[in-house]
Design a protein around this motif. Structure first.
Motif, PDB file in Angstrom:
ATOM      1  N   UNK A  84       0.804  -1.218   0.000  1.00  0.00           N
ATOM      2  CA  UNK A  84       0.000   0.000   0.000  1.00  0.00           C
ATOM      3  C   UNK A  84       0.833   1.262   0.000  1.00  0.00           C
ATOM      4  N   UNK A  85       2.079   1.166   0.426  1.00  0.00           N
ATOM      5  CA  UNK A  85       2.933   2.351   0.490  1.00  0.00           C
ATOM      6  C   UNK A  85       3.506   2.733  -0.867  1.00  0.00           C
ATOM      7  N   UNK A  86       3.207   1.935  -1.886  1.00  0.00           N
ATOM      8  CA  UNK A  86       3.789   2.122  -3.217  1.00  0.00           C
ATOM      9  C   UNK A  86       3.494   3.498  -3.810  1.00  0.00           C
ATOM     10  N   UNK A 331     -12.555   9.025  -2.243  1.00  0.00           N
ATOM     11  CA  UNK A 331     -12.235   9.026  -3.675  1.00  0.00           C
ATOM     12  C   UNK A 331     -12.113   7.589  -4.187  1.00  0.00           C
ATOM     13  N   UNK A 332     -11.610   6.700  -3.330  1.00  0.00           N
ATOM     14  CA  UNK A 332     -11.481   5.293  -3.713  1.00  0.00           C
ATOM     15  C   UNK A 332     -10.074   4.800  -3.447  1.00  0.00           C
ATOM     16  N   UNK A 333      -9.882   3.487  -3.568  1.00  0.00           N
ATOM     17  CA  UNK A 333      -8.606   2.907  -3.174  1.00  0.00           C
ATOM     18  C   UNK A 333      -8.054   1.910  -4.193  1.00  0.00           C
ATOM     19  N   UNK A 334      -7.690   2.404  -5.406  1.00  0.00           N
ATOM     20  CA  UNK A 334      -6.878   1.568  -6.292  1.00  0.00           C
ATOM     21  C   UNK A 334      -5.432   1.671  -5.796  1.00  0.00           C
ATOM     22  N   UNK A 335      -5.011   0.737  -4.982  1.00  0.00           N
ATOM     23  CA  UNK A 335      -3.898   0.819  -4.034  1.00  0.00           C
ATOM     24  C   UNK A 335      -2.787   1.825  -4.396  1.00  0.00           C
ATOM     25  N   UNK A 336      -1.947   1.488  -5.369  1.00  0.00           N
ATOM     26  CA  UNK A 336      -0.814   2.376  -5.667  1.00  0.00           C
ATOM     27  C   UNK A 336      -1.314   3.725  -6.195  1.00  0.00           C
ATOM     28  N   UNK A 337      -2.350   3.700  -7.035  1.00  0.00           N
ATOM     29  CA  UNK A 337      -2.862   4.942  -7.612  1.00  0.00           C
ATOM     30  C   UNK A 337      -3.443   5.843  -6.525  1.00  0.00           C
ATOM     31  N   UNK A 338      -3.968   5.241  -5.451  1.00  0.00           N
ATOM     32  CA  UNK A 338      -4.560   6.028  -4.367  1.00  0.00           C
ATOM     33  C   UNK A 338      -3.490   6.832  -3.639  1.00  0.00           C
ATOM     34  N   UNK A 339      -2.332   6.227  -3.436  1.00  0.00           N
ATOM     35  CA  UNK A 339      -1.242   6.949  -2.787  1.00  0.00           C
ATOM     36  C   UNK A 339      -0.764   8.109  -3.644  1.00  0.00           C
ATOM     37  N   UNK A 340      -0.646   7.865  -4.955  1.00  0.00           N
ATOM     38  CA  UNK A 340      -0.170   8.932  -5.835  1.00  0.00           C
ATOM     39  C   UNK A 340      -1.244  10.006  -6.022  1.00  0.00           C
ATOM     40  N   UNK A 341      -2.519   9.610  -5.928  1.00  0.00           N
ATOM     41  CA  UNK A 341      -3.602  10.603  -5.955  1.00  0.00           C
ATOM     42  C   UNK A 341      -3.375  11.653  -4.874  1.00  0.00           C
ATOM     43  N   UNK A 342      -2.864  11.228  -3.724  1.00  0.00           N
ATOM     44  CA  UNK A 342      -2.618  12.172  -2.616  1.00  0.00           C
ATOM     45  C   UNK A 342      -1.525  13.178  -2.993  1.00  0.00           C
ATOM     46  N   UNK A 343      -0.526  12.705  -3.729  1.00  0.00           N
ATOM     47  CA  UNK A 343       0.539  13.596  -4.188  1.00  0.00           C
ATOM     48  C   UNK A 343      -0.016  14.565  -5.237  1.00  0.00           C
ATOM     49  N   UNK A 344      -0.875  14.060  -6.142  1.00  0.00           N
ATOM     50  CA  UNK A 344      -1.557  14.926  -7.114  1.00  0.00           C
ATOM     51  C   UNK A 344      -2.352  16.005  -6.375  1.00  0.00           C
TER      52      UNK A 344
END
Lengths: 385, 173, 156
Positions: A84-86, A331-344
């Motif tokens: 999940x940290x990806x 917003x949702x949790x597509x694991x790696x994409x969710x983490x990068x969404x936070x950076x976006x």
């Protein structure tokens, strides 16, 4: 070390099931990130791909699978994976590609397509438990979250009602996110009355399973100044791993998040994080995790994150806005994409481009954090303008 | 530029889109089965379970008694030193009352997973197991428990040779 | 030092599987490709409007310049054997009673091709450069899968 900036961001809508293949989702997000930076694939020197377990998409060597949609044709490319940290580790990796001086412009793409897994994405997690000493007991992923949440609640005397406020806040924030999977406001009662999965975890304590992708463009200072009027700088990064013997740790406190945060704060020259961080996007796959992580990030004392939430401090217009995006819970949790969404989200917030989600005032510094593997990895990135 | 983007990509499908064949899909099951070697430390751990005992390893570097046992200490990064039997009693460090299976199918009777800190191992050395002979509403963190073993002839050298852990009376004082 | 297991009976393995399966959407470009196979018995190609790279199977985007592809067009399912192999063992390593022929077939009029079975030909008669055409299942039996093509056979 060379200074590194984020100059573009993009993402797809997060949905329960996307028609697009994983590589098509990756392309949509990556293309949007490049377009937003006014760059083309020719400007990209290297590519970093982040994607969590192969078992979700059902594609082994997912980095290779996603490479064409991530712009990696005939380029140096690496795929990273820390569970999940990806999603926050991928831009950290983008950062050191550039900070090392090796590359000027790096495209960072994260993707997950959990809808492929049947009968349920949770099944893909079974092998994270030790095959011999744990799996024989018939565990499922909810167990470790429930065990951690119970420990956290009991040590600090925190109630489910207090924790449910996080789900209420984030799902409400997500109403303003155009890519949000959930578009429904909920109350504390809704959370408490939702289906009991594994006490103390009810259904609405948990983020949904999702398909989606997100991407950012990162570049060196001399490129950033040429291509962007408002680059957002990487001020600090940190990552840390605790023991994989998860039953040998006290789950009430995420020590590894603290160590990752300290590394990032030191790099950013931050002495008082509570005063110097203006927006926080901690990892919130479950509502209690937001509280758990705020404490690990040293943004409040241990056991006090629930009170901050109850006092409205973490609302979008509060003193310390937490998950103004709507987070994974909304917003949702597509694991790696969710983490990068936070950076976006930090990128858009710090440039004043977050629209209805815009945090008031002029936030100058934000922190995104993700967490993963067997509850043992913390990844932290600090962006500023 | 979030505020400037009008159209966000990504096409949402409903379950009917798949069931009614409105979009094409491919179904596949990987036929992969595994035989994982237990290894040296867990191999011994399993043999001792069959004999009705829990065994740990001592690291003289940090002077911890490690459970589950391992042949190297991940903190000191050196080989561990000796086998140490620990008790089959312990304390509930945390627990859950779980109503769903791995595939999220509902269970009629909940499972009671717990992390149990085992007596005789160093503080914080817990293992994951199940609780039994207790009503879910009576379980609490800090509760004292004891392993309930399968009959000797039923044991197979597995963590499930312990059926579950049941509450025991608190020591006074 | 680490201990050594001296009694083979002490060696213990633990068996298991990952009990999940996958349902993949064929995607935006895949939908066009497999519909054409199912409904029209044709293969679809497309082109990158920027660099002209031709894709079969079609893709939503060009991997070289990241443009959205265009000019989706039907092609006859005919081509030439670019390379081939003769498989004597199945996935589990068991010897096949009848060896199977697999080829990468370049499709005429496109920049791409597909991997598929060869049929109606003996292994000793296959050669690189051989012209082949697809044999489709009857329309009623097609499902929108690559297996709607039974195999490729030599053009007589």
């Amino acid at each position: 070390m060379a200074k590194v900036a984020v100059v573009g961001a993009g993402m797809t809508r997060f949905v329960r099931r996307a028609q697009e293949t994983g590589r098509e989702l990756a392309w949509q997000a990556a293309r949007m990130a490049l377009d937003s930076a006014g760059l083309t694939l020719k400007d990209v020197d290297a590519v970093v791909i982040g994607s969590a377990p192969d078992a979700f998409d059902g594609v082994h060597m997912k980095g290779e699978y996603l490479s064409d949609g991530s712009g990696a044709w005939h380029k140096p490319c690496i795929r990273c994976f820390v569970g999940g940290a990806t999603g926050v580790f991928a831009p950290i990796q983008g950062w050191y590609h550039i900070a090392s001086g090796q590359f000027d412009t790096v495209l960072v793409v994260c993707e997950e397509k959990m809808s492929s897994t049947y009968p349920h994405p949770q099944g893909a997690f079974i092998t994270i438990f030790d095959h011999t000493t744990e799996r024989a007991l018939g565990p499922n992923l909810l167990w470790i979250f429930a065990l951690e949440m119970n420990r956290y609640m009991t040590v600090h005397g925190i109630t489910k009602e207090e924790i449910a406020l996080v789900a209420v806040k984030n799902k409400k924030n997500a109403l303003d996110h155009p890519c949000s999977q959930l578009q429904e406001e909920v109350t504390v009662e809704d959370v408490l009355n939702s289906e009991l999965l594994a006490w103390p975890v009810n259904r609405l304590d948990v983020s949904p399973a999702s398909d989606g992708a997100a991407a950012v463009v990162m570049c060196a200072e001399h490129v950033a100044k040429r291509v962007s009027e408002r680059p957002v700088w990487v001020e600090g990064v940190g990552w840390h791993l605790d023991t994989a013997y998860w039953t040998n740790r006290d789950l009430y406190y995420p020590r590894y998040v603290e160590y990752a945060a300290r590394m990032a704060y030191e790099m950013a020259g931050i002495r008082e994080p509570r005063k110097e961080i203006h927006i926080v996007e901690p990892y919130d796959p479950f509502d209690y995790k937001e509280l758990h992580h705020l404490e690990g990030l040293l943004l409040c004392k241990r056991g006090e994150a629930a009170r901050l939430t109850a006092d409205g401090v973490t609302q979008r217009d509060g003193d310390l806005p937490v998950c103004p995006s709507g987070g994974l819970l909304g917003v949702g949790n597509p694991i790696a994409a969710a983490g990068l969404m936070k950076v976006c989200e930090l990128f858009w917030q710090l440039r004043g481009e977050a629209g209805k989600r815009q945090v008031p005032g002029t936030p100058r510094r934000g922190l995104a954090q993700a967490w993963g593997d067997l509850m043992q990895v913390g990844t932290v990135i600090i962006l500023g303008v | 530029m979030s505020v400037n983007i009008k159209e966000w990509p990504g096409t949402a499908l409903g379950s009917k889109d798949l069931e009614e064949g409105r979009v094409l899909t491919v179904r596949h099951r990987v036929r992969a089965e595994y035989a994982w070697d237990a290894g040296v430390a867990i191999g011994r751990y399993l043999r001792e379970l069959k004999a009705g005992r829990l065994i740990a390893r001592r690291c003289r570097g940090c002077d911890r008694i490690l459970l589950p046992p391992r042949m190297f200490c991940e903190e000191c990064f050196r080989p561990t030193d000796e086998w140490v039997y620990v008790q089959d009693t312990g304390t509930v460090n945390t627990f859950s009352v779980c109503y769903v299976r791995w595939d999220v199918a509902r269970l009629t009777e909940p499972q009671l997973p717990a992390v149990i800190h085992v007596d005789g191992a160093s503080p914080g050395m817990g293992i994951m197991h199940l609780l039994g002979e207790v009503r879910p509403e009576d379980v609490r963190i800090g509760m004292r428990v004891k392993a309930v073993w399968k009959q000797v002839e039923e044991r197979e050298g597995a963590i499930t040779d312990i059926r579950y852990w049941k509450p025991i009376a608190e020591e006074v004082g | 030092m680490l201990e050594r297991i001296t009694n083979p009976e002490e060696v213990r393995t633990w068996s298991g599987a990952v009990p999940i399966e996958h349902v993949y959407t064929v995607g935006v470009a895949g939908e066009v490709f497999f519909r054409a196979i199912k409904d029209r018995g044709r293969l679809v190609a497309c082109v990158c409007p920027d660099c002209g790279t031709d894709y079969l199977p079609p893709r939503l985007y060009c991997e070289r310049c990241f443009a959205k592809t265009a000019d989706y067009r039907d092609l006859e399912a005919r081509g030439t054997v670019h390379t081939f192999t003769v498989a004597h063992f199945d996935l589990d390593g068991r010897r096949l009673a009848t060896p199977e022929l697999y080829a990468f077939v370049r499709i005429n009029g496109s920049g791409g091709g597909i991997v598929h079975r060869l049929g109606e030909v003996a292994a000793s008669d296959v050669y690189i450069g051989m012209e082949v055409e697809a044999v489709f299942l009857p329309p009623a039996r097609r499902t929108g899968s690559i297996l709607d093509i039974a195999y490729f056979k030599p053009v007589v």
